[in-house]
Design a protein around this motif. Structure first.
Motif, PDB file in Angstrom:
ATOM      1  N   VAL A  44     -74.149  18.630 -26.114  1.00  0.00           N
ATOM      2  CA  VAL A  44     -73.233  18.124 -27.138  1.00  0.00           C
ATOM      3  C   VAL A  44     -73.796  18.434 -28.526  1.00  0.00           C
ATOM      4  CG1 VAL A  44     -72.196  16.032 -28.124  1.00  0.00           C
ATOM      5  CG2 VAL A  44     -72.279  16.336 -25.638  1.00  0.00           C
ATOM      6  N   LEU A  45     -75.075  18.151 -28.724  1.00  0.00           N
ATOM      7  CA  LEU A  45     -75.712  18.428 -30.018  1.00  0.00           C
ATOM      8  C   LEU A  45     -75.716  19.922 -30.319  1.00  0.00           C
ATOM      9  CD1 LEU A  45     -78.677  15.907 -29.851  1.00  0.00           C
ATOM     10  CD2 LEU A  45     -76.746  15.833 -31.443  1.00  0.00           C
ATOM     11  N   LEU A  46     -75.972  20.741 -29.301  1.00  0.00           N
ATOM     12  CA  LEU A  46     -75.971  22.192 -29.508  1.00  0.00           C
ATOM     13  C   LEU A  46     -74.583  22.706 -29.882  1.00  0.00           C
ATOM     14  CD1 LEU A  46     -78.377  23.365 -26.679  1.00  0.00           C
ATOM     15  CD2 LEU A  46     -78.710  23.648 -29.158  1.00  0.00           C
ATOM     16  N   ALA A  47     -73.553  22.053 -29.398  1.00  0.00           N
ATOM     17  CA  ALA A  47     -72.184  22.453 -29.743  1.00  0.00           C
ATOM     18  C   ALA A  47     -71.809  22.019 -31.158  1.00  0.00           C
ATOM     19  CB  ALA A  47     -71.198  21.863 -28.739  1.00  0.00           C
ATOM     20  N   GLN A  48     -72.477  20.990 -31.664  1.00  0.00           N
ATOM     21  CA  GLN A  48     -72.123  20.423 -32.967  1.00  0.00           C
ATOM     22  C   GLN A  48     -73.005  20.883 -34.116  1.00  0.00           C
ATOM     23  OE1 GLN A  48     -72.537  16.235 -32.166  1.00  0.00           O
ATOM     24  NE2 GLN A  48     -70.496  16.072 -31.267  1.00  0.00           N
ATOM     25  N   LYS A  49     -74.228  21.321 -33.816  1.00  0.00           N
ATOM     26  CA  LYS A  49     -75.207  21.593 -34.877  1.00  0.00           C
ATOM     27  C   LYS A  49     -75.906  22.931 -34.635  1.00  0.00           C
ATOM     28  CE  LYS A  49     -76.502  16.686 -35.220  1.00  0.00           C
ATOM     29  NZ  LYS A  49     -76.185  16.364 -36.585  1.00  0.00           N
ATOM     30  N   PRO A  50     -76.503  23.498 -35.686  1.00  0.00           N
ATOM     31  CA  PRO A  50     -77.381  24.654 -35.470  1.00  0.00           C
ATOM     32  C   PRO A  50     -78.524  24.242 -34.535  1.00  0.00           C
ATOM     33  CG  PRO A  50     -76.924  24.352 -37.809  1.00  0.00           C
ATOM     34  CD  PRO A  50     -76.385  23.140 -37.099  1.00  0.00           C
ATOM     35  N   PRO A  51     -79.083  25.171 -33.776  1.00  0.00           N
ATOM     36  CA  PRO A  51     -80.082  24.816 -32.758  1.00  0.00           C
ATOM     37  C   PRO A  51     -81.255  23.975 -33.248  1.00  0.00           C
ATOM     38  CG  PRO A  51     -79.405  27.094 -32.484  1.00  0.00           C
ATOM     39  CD  PRO A  51     -78.761  26.597 -33.751  1.00  0.00           C
ATOM     40  N   THR A  52     -81.835  24.311 -34.414  1.00  0.00           N
ATOM     41  CA  THR A  52     -82.995  23.528 -34.867  1.00  0.00           C
ATOM     42  C   THR A  52     -82.601  22.100 -35.241  1.00  0.00           C
ATOM     43  OG1 THR A  52     -82.766  24.447 -37.095  1.00  0.00           O
ATOM     44  CG2 THR A  52     -84.379  25.500 -35.630  1.00  0.00           C
ATOM     45  N   GLU A  53     -81.412  21.936 -35.810  1.00  0.00           N
ATOM     46  CA  GLU A  53     -80.937  20.583 -36.120  1.00  0.00           C
ATOM     47  C   GLU A  53     -80.635  19.810 -34.836  1.00  0.00           C
ATOM     48  OE1 GLU A  53     -77.775  20.359 -39.017  1.00  0.00           O
ATOM     49  OE2 GLU A  53     -78.671  21.978 -40.196  1.00  0.00           O
ATOM     50  N   ALA A  54     -80.097  20.512 -33.844  1.00  0.00           N
ATOM     51  CA  ALA A  54     -79.823  19.866 -32.554  1.00  0.00           C
ATOM     52  C   ALA A  54     -81.125  19.402 -31.909  1.00  0.00           C
ATOM     53  CB  ALA A  54     -79.075  20.828 -31.635  1.00  0.00           C
ATOM     54  N   LEU A  55     -82.140  20.259 -31.946  1.00  0.00           N
ATOM     55  CA  LEU A  55     -83.441  19.881 -31.375  1.00  0.00           C
ATOM     56  C   LEU A  55     -84.019  18.681 -32.111  1.00  0.00           C
ATOM     57  CD1 LEU A  55     -85.846  20.379 -29.486  1.00  0.00           C
ATOM     58  CD2 LEU A  55     -86.721  22.022 -31.177  1.00  0.00           C
ATOM     59  N   ARG A  56     -83.977  18.709 -33.428  1.00  0.00           N
ATOM     60  CA  ARG A  56     -84.504  17.596 -34.226  1.00  0.00           C
ATOM     61  C   ARG A  56     -83.739  16.305 -33.904  1.00  0.00           C
ATOM     62  NH1 ARG A  56     -88.066  17.622 -38.255  1.00  0.00           N
ATOM     63  NH2 ARG A  56     -87.984  19.884 -38.382  1.00  0.00           N
ATOM     64  N   ALA A  57     -82.421  16.375 -33.848  1.00  0.00           N
ATOM     65  CA  ALA A  57     -81.612  15.185 -33.540  1.00  0.00           C
ATOM     66  C   ALA A  57     -81.918  14.676 -32.131  1.00  0.00           C
ATOM     67  CB  ALA A  57     -80.128  15.513 -33.687  1.00  0.00           C
ATOM     68  N   TRP A  58     -82.086  15.588 -31.176  1.00  0.00           N
ATOM     69  CA  TRP A  58     -82.363  15.172 -29.800  1.00  0.00           C
ATOM     70  C   TRP A  58     -83.719  14.474 -29.699  1.00  0.00           C
ATOM     71  CZ3 TRP A  58     -85.739  15.771 -25.755  1.00  0.00           C
ATOM     72  CH2 TRP A  58     -85.275  15.334 -24.512  1.00  0.00           C
ATOM     73  N   THR A  59     -84.715  14.951 -30.460  1.00  0.00           N
ATOM     74  CA  THR A  59     -86.019  14.293 -30.396  1.00  0.00           C
ATOM     75  C   THR A  59     -85.931  12.858 -30.911  1.00  0.00           C
ATOM     76  OG1 THR A  59     -86.792  15.146 -32.550  1.00  0.00           O
ATOM     77  CG2 THR A  59     -87.329  16.457 -30.569  1.00  0.00           C
ATOM     78  N   ARG A  60     -85.041  12.615 -31.877  1.00  0.00           N
ATOM     79  CA  ARG A  60     -84.827  11.238 -32.348  1.00  0.00           C
ATOM     80  C   ARG A  60     -84.171  10.405 -31.250  1.00  0.00           C
ATOM     81  NH1 ARG A  60     -87.602  14.133 -35.676  1.00  0.00           N
ATOM     82  NH2 ARG A  60     -87.932  13.220 -37.714  1.00  0.00           N
ATOM     83  N   LEU A  61     -83.224  10.993 -30.535  1.00  0.00           N
ATOM     84  CA  LEU A  61     -82.604  10.290 -29.403  1.00  0.00           C
ATOM     85  C   LEU A  61     -83.649   9.991 -28.331  1.00  0.00           C
ATOM     86  CD1 LEU A  61     -79.225  12.220 -28.991  1.00  0.00           C
ATOM     87  CD2 LEU A  61     -79.593   9.950 -29.997  1.00  0.00           C
ATOM     88  N   PHE A  62     -84.574  10.919 -28.126  1.00  0.00           N
ATOM     89  CA  PHE A  62     -85.657  10.699 -27.166  1.00  0.00           C
ATOM     90  C   PHE A  62     -86.484   9.488 -27.578  1.00  0.00           C
ATOM     91  CE2 PHE A  62     -89.929  11.296 -25.489  1.00  0.00           C
ATOM     92  CZ  PHE A  62     -89.675  11.547 -24.144  1.00  0.00           C
ATOM     93  N   LEU A  63     -86.797   9.386 -28.869  1.00  0.00           N
ATOM     94  CA  LEU A  63     -87.532   8.209 -29.347  1.00  0.00           C
ATOM     95  C   LEU A  63     -86.737   6.929 -29.123  1.00  0.00           C
ATOM     96  CD1 LEU A  63     -89.324   8.935 -32.732  1.00  0.00           C
ATOM     97  CD2 LEU A  63     -90.321   8.599 -30.468  1.00  0.00           C
ATOM     98  N   ASP A  64     -85.427   6.969 -29.411  1.00  0.00           N
ATOM     99  CA  ASP A  64     -84.577   5.798 -29.167  1.00  0.00           C
ATOM    100  C   ASP A  64     -84.638   5.399 -27.698  1.00  0.00           C
ATOM    101  OD1 ASP A  64     -83.801   5.886 -31.831  1.00  0.00           O
ATOM    102  OD2 ASP A  64     -81.888   6.873 -31.404  1.00  0.00           O
ATOM    103  N   TYR A  65     -84.547   6.396 -26.829  1.00  0.00           N
ATOM    104  CA  TYR A  65     -84.579   6.180 -25.387  1.00  0.00           C
ATOM    105  C   TYR A  65     -85.903   5.529 -24.978  1.00  0.00           C
ATOM    106  CZ  TYR A  65     -85.993   7.887 -20.759  1.00  0.00           C
ATOM    107  OH  TYR A  65     -86.510   8.005 -19.498  1.00  0.00           O
ATOM    108  N   VAL A  66     -87.016   6.076 -25.452  1.00  0.00           N
ATOM    109  CA  VAL A  66     -88.319   5.529 -25.078  1.00  0.00           C
ATOM    110  C   VAL A  66     -88.508   4.130 -25.651  1.00  0.00           C
ATOM    111  CG1 VAL A  66     -90.826   5.827 -25.304  1.00  0.00           C
ATOM    112  CG2 VAL A  66     -89.375   7.777 -24.733  1.00  0.00           C
ATOM    113  N   THR A  67     -88.092   3.926 -26.885  1.00  0.00           N
ATOM    114  CA  THR A  67     -88.220   2.611 -27.503  1.00  0.00           C
ATOM    115  C   THR A  67     -87.432   1.570 -26.706  1.00  0.00           C
ATOM    116  OG1 THR A  67     -88.536   3.588 -29.677  1.00  0.00           O
ATOM    117  CG2 THR A  67     -87.892   1.287 -29.627  1.00  0.00           C
ATOM    118  N   ALA A  68     -86.233   1.945 -26.277  1.00  0.00           N
ATOM    119  CA  ALA A  68     -85.413   1.020 -25.484  1.00  0.00           C
ATOM    120  C   ALA A  68     -86.052   0.744 -24.130  1.00  0.00           C
ATOM    121  CB  ALA A  68     -84.012   1.595 -25.296  1.00  0.00           C
ATOM    122  N   LYS A  69     -86.747   1.722 -23.559  1.00  0.00           N
ATOM    123  CA  LYS A  69     -87.354   1.553 -22.235  1.00  0.00           C
ATOM    124  C   LYS A  69     -88.726   0.884 -22.312  1.00  0.00           C
ATOM    125  CE  LYS A  69     -83.851   3.088 -20.960  1.00  0.00           C
ATOM    126  NZ  LYS A  69     -83.246   2.273 -21.972  1.00  0.00           N
TER     127      LYS A  69
END
Length: 190
Positions: free
Chosen positions: A79-104
């Motif tokens: 979804v992020l790759l479809a919406q953003k340039p690849p480097t922005e998608a990667l950066r945004a996904w790493t933030r989601l990863f942090l959200d995921y880990v923080t929640a877990k």
């Protein structure tokens, strides 16, 4: 589909299951894993019987919440790759990863206890997360934006390290700085 059967869930049953999982994340985040399951049912807008029909034990609910969160994290990559340039998608996904880990973060003891009973709550989560990282890194590499001498497993290990040391809510700013440093290290310099 329900666990252990081949019959797909009816649409209303699937919606109820999703509402329960969403409510469980909220309730567990605010009240901890010892929160009353009836509170989760009420928050989801379903009866206790519906909750117990889907998740007969607290452990089954915790494991399902974990697996659902992994799936949502991994489904975000395309979804992020479809919406953003690849480097922005990667950066945004790493933030989601942090959200995921923080929640877990608060679920770790419960997940370990579930694993100690012989169940595997982690299942294929590592492989799913690695596949998401691979797709993001491949898109960045194809765009010529990141180094190609690093493997997705390298970035995965870096993300896990950052998460283990800095992903708790009170250390979020440090985690984001470490993510920026890591992603900057991937960047191709002219």
């Amino acid at each position: 589909m329900t666990d252990g059967t081949l019959r797909p869930l009816r649409a209303d049953a699937r919606r109820n299951r999703e509402k329960i999982l969403t409510a469980a994340v909220r309730v567990f985040a605010t009240e901890g894993l010892d929160a009353h399951l009836e509170r989760i049912a009420k928050e989801a807008g379903v009866g206790s019987a519906t909750l117990y029909r889907n998740f007969p034990t607290r452990e089954a609910l915790v494991e399902a919440v974990y697996r659902n969160e992994v799936a949502q994290l991994c489904e975000a990559a395309p979804v992020l790759l479809a919406q953003k340039p690849p480097t922005e998608a990667l950066r945004a996904w790493t933030r989601l990863f942090l959200d995921y880990v923080t929640a877990k973060y608060g679920m770790i003891d419960a997940l370990r206890a579930i694993a100690a009973t012989g169940s595997n709550p982690y299942g294929h989560s590592r492989e799913l997360i690695q596949a998401a990282i691979t797709s993001l890194m491949d898109a960045c590499a194809a765009a010529g934006a990141i180094r190609t001498d690093l493997r997705p497993a390298d970035l995965g290990a870096a993300l896990e390290g950052i998460a283990l040391t800095s992903a708790s809510a009170e250390h979020r700013q440090r985690a984001e700085r470490l993510l920026d440093l890591t992603l900057d290290g991937l960047t191709v310099r002219p």
